[in-house]
Design an enzyme around this catalytic site. Structure first.
Site, PDB file in Angstrom:
ATOM      1  CG  HIS A 173      -0.119   0.384   2.496  1.00 32.39           C
ATOM      2  ND1 HIS A 173       0.507  -0.924   3.099  1.00 32.39           N
ATOM      3  CD2 HIS A 173       0.159   1.527   3.154  1.00 32.39           C
ATOM      4  CE1 HIS A 173       1.161  -0.406   4.229  1.00 32.39           C
ATOM      5  NE2 HIS A 173       0.809   0.921   4.186  1.00 32.39           N
ATOM      6  CG  HIS A 210       7.382   4.689   0.767  1.00 34.85           C
ATOM      7  ND1 HIS A 210       7.074   5.777   1.775  1.00 34.85           N
ATOM      8  CD2 HIS A 210       7.467   3.775   1.721  1.00 34.85           C
ATOM      9  CE1 HIS A 210       6.938   5.429   2.922  1.00 34.85           C
ATOM     10  NE2 HIS A 210       7.129   4.051   2.978  1.00 34.85           N
TER      11      HIS A 210
END
Length: 173
Positions: free
Chosen positions: A39, A121
């Site tokens: 995620h 990220h």
């Protein structure tokens, strides 16, 4: 409950992330993150009771965020906490605006504001002893359709993340 807002990849992107992660994770010697946990965190909230949960859900209900395109195009390493990640060299304005809005909304519910700059990220590996030289990465282009509120659950085999609620990104403002 340990909560966070995130972008949640669909199965096709999750598989593409897994393929892109294989070599750099292997070279790093770190503990790979399970693809089910991939995620992009928008706002980490931490521990929350039912009242705080209700507050952040109500705050997210009021958010109208524009769709955007996220280009995941660089492998990086943070020495502390020894994390290997795939991120965006350039975060789209729609993404940074969403992260900022969620941070402000969470602050209104009693959560601490984020003081560090936002760096989108996907964590690929933890406990990395050496990052290695990952080399160039084939960019992955992602057009998220929603953001989610997820919970981190501790299990015998490690952390597991589960989506509790979802809000669509829409061009209708």
């Amino acid at each position: 409950m340990r909560l966070f807002f995130a972008l949640w990849p669909d199965d096709a992107l999750r598989e593409a992330l897994h393929r892109a992660a294989r070599k750099p994770v292997r070279q790093s010697g770190g503990k790979p993150v399970t693809p089910d946990n991939y995620h992009v965190t928008l706002k980490f909230l931490g521990s929350a009771d039912e009242e705080a949960f209700d507050c952040v859900c109500a705050a997210a209900d009021a958010i109208r965020a524009q769709p955007f395109e996220l280009r995941l195009d660089q492998i990086g390493f943070w020495p502390r906490p020894r994390t290997l990640w795939l991120g965006a060299e350039q975060a789209p304005e729609g993404l940074t605006a969403l992260a900022r809005t969620l941070d402000e909304a969470a602050e209104g519910c009693g959560f601490e504001p984020e003081l560090r700059p936002y760096r989108p990220h996907v964590t690929l590996a933890r406990k990395v002893p050496k990052p290695g030289e990952p080399g160039p990465v084939q960019p992955l282009v992602w057009r998220p359709e929603a953001f989610v509120l997820a919970v981190s659950e501790t299990r015998a085999q490690g952390a597991h993340y589960r989506v509790l609620r979802s809000w669509a990104l829409t061009s209708e403002l």
